[in-house]
Design an enzyme around this catalytic site. Structure first.
Site, PDB file in Angstrom:
ATOM      1  N   ASN A  95       0.801  -1.223   0.000  1.00 41.65           N
ATOM      2  CA  ASN A  95       0.000   0.000   0.000  1.00 41.65           C
ATOM      3  C   ASN A  95       0.838   1.280   0.000  1.00 41.65           C
ATOM      4  OD1 ASN A  95      -2.325  -1.411  -0.239  1.00 41.65           O
ATOM      5  ND2 ASN A  95      -2.934  -1.270   1.906  1.00 41.65           N
ATOM      6  N   VAL A 118      -7.507   6.597   4.815  1.00 41.67           N
ATOM      7  CA  VAL A 118      -8.244   5.465   5.398  1.00 41.67           C
ATOM      8  C   VAL A 118      -7.485   4.150   5.178  1.00 41.67           C
ATOM      9  CG1 VAL A 118     -10.422   4.149   5.309  1.00 41.67           C
ATOM     10  CG2 VAL A 118     -10.478   6.635   5.088  1.00 41.67           C
ATOM     11  N   THR A 119      -6.680   4.092   4.121  1.00 38.47           N
ATOM     12  CA  THR A 119      -5.964   2.861   3.775  1.00 38.47           C
ATOM     13  C   THR A 119      -5.043   2.418   4.911  1.00 38.47           C
ATOM     14  OG1 THR A 119      -5.964   3.619   1.476  1.00 38.47           O
ATOM     15  CG2 THR A 119      -4.445   1.829   2.022  1.00 38.47           C
ATOM     16  N   HIS A 175      -3.438   2.743  14.996  1.00 37.03           N
ATOM     17  CA  HIS A 175      -4.556   1.874  14.625  1.00 37.03           C
ATOM     18  C   HIS A 175      -3.995   0.473  14.447  1.00 37.03           C
ATOM     19  CE1 HIS A 175      -8.402   0.809  13.067  1.00 37.03           C
ATOM     20  NE2 HIS A 175      -7.998   0.617  11.832  1.00 37.03           N
TER      21      HIS A 175
END
Ligand code: APR
Length: 308
Positions: A95, A118-119, A175
């Site tokens: 990513n 958001v990725t 996260h």
């Protein structure tokens, strides 16, 4: 003039977000994807829901970044989602490349935009976007905390049989597995949960929150969560487009706040028309501060792996 919002990535998270944004009816929405025709098809389908649901938002699908020009907000969801057994970190290298390419194009056509990443792995991808864009930190934000907090609030509400609206909570940190749900500050209609739920049960709920994404990945068998992630990104867009100045746990590039430097870490942040308007520094206990630093350390490792 209506606001303009671009969503990059028309997969599960991206397209669900675009549908939610269309229903807000405060902006025109452009949905970009590299897959030919797919975003155009989804956009047309959403446009045709307008007469039924009563929105006039113009939804456009495209494979050409020129159509995203002059967006007020760009939400980036492009990339690969997690597969069962895969950690967010396994996604890193794959990513990183995508986010660098996407950011270059976004910035070329919308040099004044506010980016919401958001990725996954979220904090690392926000780091890539900030550095590739050259934007000030006020205009590159990461969505994670709203989602992690929503998961925590859901489980607490279920536990005590309360409305989710009455449950206030904060989840800080990266996260990932080291996120820091601040159970001490979680309340139900102002009552601290320590007075409502036994300590060991709170610990189980904290753990379920940490594993919240993985629990869904396992159930779906193919792909990752998208209803709550898209709702969470929507709330951040709301606060920016409507200049609501909500305090939302967001991944922010810290410059000394909480004793952390040059890393994206989830903290309470006030979001408004300028993007990040203020980092809120909550007084943490020693244990919470240590957990936050451990979480920041995990983000730092990813940044190192990316060679940034
Ligand atoms: N540019 C634009 N879009 C791209 C690119 C690129 N370079 N590479 C891939 N995409 C698109 C894919 O074509 C796909 O439509 O990104 C979309 C991703 O959609 P899904 O595979 O459905 O993934 P999704 O569930 O939406 O998750 C996207 O959000 O929550 C995170 O962990 C999740 O990182 C993942 C991201």
């Amino acid at each position: 003039m209506r606001s303009k919002i671009t969503v990059v990535g028309a997969g599960f998270v991206g397209s669900t977000l675009v549908q939610r944004l269309a229903e807000r009816d405060y902006a025109d929405v452009v949905m970009f994807d590299i897959v030919p025709n797919m975003p155009q098809g989804k956009a047309l389908d959403m446009l045709q829901a307008g007469p039924v649901l009563g929105y006039d938002s113009l939804v456009t699908g495209t494979n050409d970044y020129a159509d995203t020009a002059n967006s007020d907000v760009v939400v980036v969801t492009s990339g690969f989602p997690r597969k069962p057994g895969m950690s967010r970190d396994d996604l890193l290298k794959k990513n990183q490349e995508i986010i660098a390419q996407v950011t270059e194009q976004v910035v070329k056509y919308s040099p004044n935009t506010i980016m919401i990443m958001v990725t996954n792995p979220l904090d690392a991808m926000a780091h890539v976007a900030l550095h590739v864009s050259g934007f000030p930190r006020e205009r590159v934000l990461g969505m994670a905390g709203v989602l992690d907090t929503a998961r925590f609030r859901t489980f607490i509400a279920q536990e005590v049989g309360a409305s989710v609206r009455d449950v206030q909570a904060y989840v800080l940190g990266g996260h990932g597995d080291t996120m820091v749900p601040l159970s001490r500050m979680c309340t139900v209609a102002g009552v601290p949960i320590a007075q409502l739920i036994p300590a060991e049960r709170i610990e189980q709920i904290v753990q379920r929150t940490r594993d919240g994404g993985a629990e869904i990945v396992k159930l779906l068998g193919n792909g990752s969560a998208y209803f709550a992630p898209s709702a969470s990104a929507l709330q951040m867009v709301d606060s920016i487009i409507l200049d609501k100045k909500m305090i939302l746990p967001s991944a922010i590039y810290l410059k000394g706040e909480y004793g952390i430097n040059d890393l994206f870490v989830g903290v309470p942040a006030q979001l408004g028309a300028k993007g990040l308007e203020k980092v809120i520094e909550v007084e943490l206990s020693e244990q919470e501060q240590a957990a936050l630093h451990k979480s920041a350390g995990a983000v730092k490792e990813l940044v190192n792996v990316m060679g940034m």
